[in-house]
Design a protein around this motif. Structure first.
Motif, short mmCIF file in Angstrom:
data_model
loop_
_atom_site.label_atom_id
_atom_site.label_comp_id
_atom_site.label_asym_id
_atom_site.label_seq_id
_atom_site.Cartn_x
_atom_site.Cartn_y
_atom_site.Cartn_z
N ILE A 1 -12.99 4.64 -3.45
CA ILE A 1 -12.73 3.54 -2.53
C ILE A 1 -11.59 2.67 -3.06
O ILE A 1 -10.67 2.30 -2.31
N ASN A 2 -11.63 2.36 -4.34
CA ASN A 2 -10.56 1.55 -4.95
C ASN A 2 -9.21 2.21 -4.81
O ASN A 2 -8.22 1.56 -4.46
N GLU A 3 -9.14 3.51 -5.07
CA GLU A 3 -7.87 4.23 -4.96
C GLU A 3 -7.37 4.23 -3.52
O GLU A 3 -6.18 4.04 -3.27
N ASN A 4 -8.28 4.43 -2.57
CA ASN A 4 -7.87 4.43 -1.16
C ASN A 4 -7.39 3.06 -0.72
O ASN A 4 -6.39 2.95 0.00
N LEU A 5 -8.07 2.01 -1.15
CA LEU A 5 -7.63 0.66 -0.81
C LEU A 5 -6.26 0.35 -1.40
O LEU A 5 -5.41 -0.25 -0.74
N LYS A 6 -6.04 0.75 -2.63
CA LYS A 6 -4.73 0.54 -3.26
C LYS A 6 -3.64 1.28 -2.49
O LYS A 6 -2.56 0.73 -2.26
N ARG A 7 -3.93 2.51 -2.09
CA ARG A 7 -2.93 3.30 -1.37
C ARG A 7 -2.59 2.65 -0.03
O ARG A 7 -1.42 2.53 0.35
N VAL A 8 -3.61 2.20 0.71
CA VAL A 8 -3.38 1.55 2.00
C VAL A 8 -2.59 0.26 1.81
O VAL A 8 -1.66 -0.03 2.57
N TYR A 9 -2.93 -0.52 0.79
CA TYR A 9 -2.23 -1.77 0.52
C TYR A 9 -0.76 -1.51 0.19
O TYR A 9 0.13 -2.18 0.71
N GLU A 10 -0.51 -0.52 -0.65
CA GLU A 10 0.87 -0.21 -1.01
C GLU A 10 1.66 0.28 0.20
O GLU A 10 2.83 -0.07 0.36
N ASP A 11 1.03 1.06 1.06
CA ASP A 11 1.70 1.51 2.28
C ASP A 11 2.03 0.33 3.19
O ASP A 11 3.11 0.27 3.78
N ALA A 12 1.11 -0.62 3.30
CA ALA A 12 1.33 -1.80 4.14
C ALA A 12 2.49 -2.63 3.61
O ALA A 12 3.26 -3.19 4.39
N LEU A 13 2.63 -2.72 2.29
CA LEU A 13 3.73 -3.49 1.71
C LEU A 13 5.09 -2.87 2.03
O LEU A 13 6.09 -3.58 2.12
N LYS A 14 5.12 -1.58 2.22
CA LYS A 14 6.37 -0.87 2.50
C LYS A 14 6.79 -0.98 3.96
O LYS A 14 7.94 -0.73 4.29
N GLU A 15 5.86 -1.36 4.84
CA GLU A 15 6.18 -1.45 6.26
C GLU A 15 7.10 -2.63 6.52
O GLU A 15 6.98 -3.69 5.90
N GLU A 16 7.99 -2.44 7.47
CA GLU A 16 8.91 -3.51 7.85
C GLU A 16 8.20 -4.48 8.78
O GLU A 16 7.33 -4.09 9.57
N VAL A 17 8.58 -5.74 8.70
CA VAL A 17 8.00 -6.75 9.57
C VAL A 17 8.53 -6.51 10.99
O VAL A 17 9.73 -6.37 11.18
N PRO A 18 7.64 -6.46 11.98
CA PRO A 18 8.09 -6.24 13.37
C PRO A 18 9.02 -7.36 13.83
O PRO A 18 8.90 -8.51 13.41
N ASP A 19 9.94 -7.00 14.71
CA ASP A 19 10.93 -7.96 15.22
C ASP A 19 10.27 -9.18 15.86
O ASP A 19 10.75 -10.29 15.69
#
Length: 48
Positions: A14-32
């Motif tokens: 669970i910890n690894e999956n949460l870290k992966r999702v969080y890191e992916d979210a940080l890489k996303e661009e802010v919508p216009d």
């Protein structure tokens, strides 16, 4: 004992999956639309 090991393993997964999702979210661009809203808020805050 085996139950504790199993719970620890599940917790680690669970910890690894949460870290992966969080890191992916940080890489996303802010919508216009959010950028526009932030700019409007900055203008309003600066105008008072």
């Amino acid at each position: 004992m085996a139950d504790d090991t199993s719970k620890a393993s599940i917790r680690d997964q669970i910890n690894e999956n949460l870290k992966r999702v969080y890191e992916d979210a940080l890489k996303e661009e802010v919508p216009d639309r959010f950028k526009i809203l932030l700019a409007q808020l900055r203008e309003k805050a600066g105008g008072t």
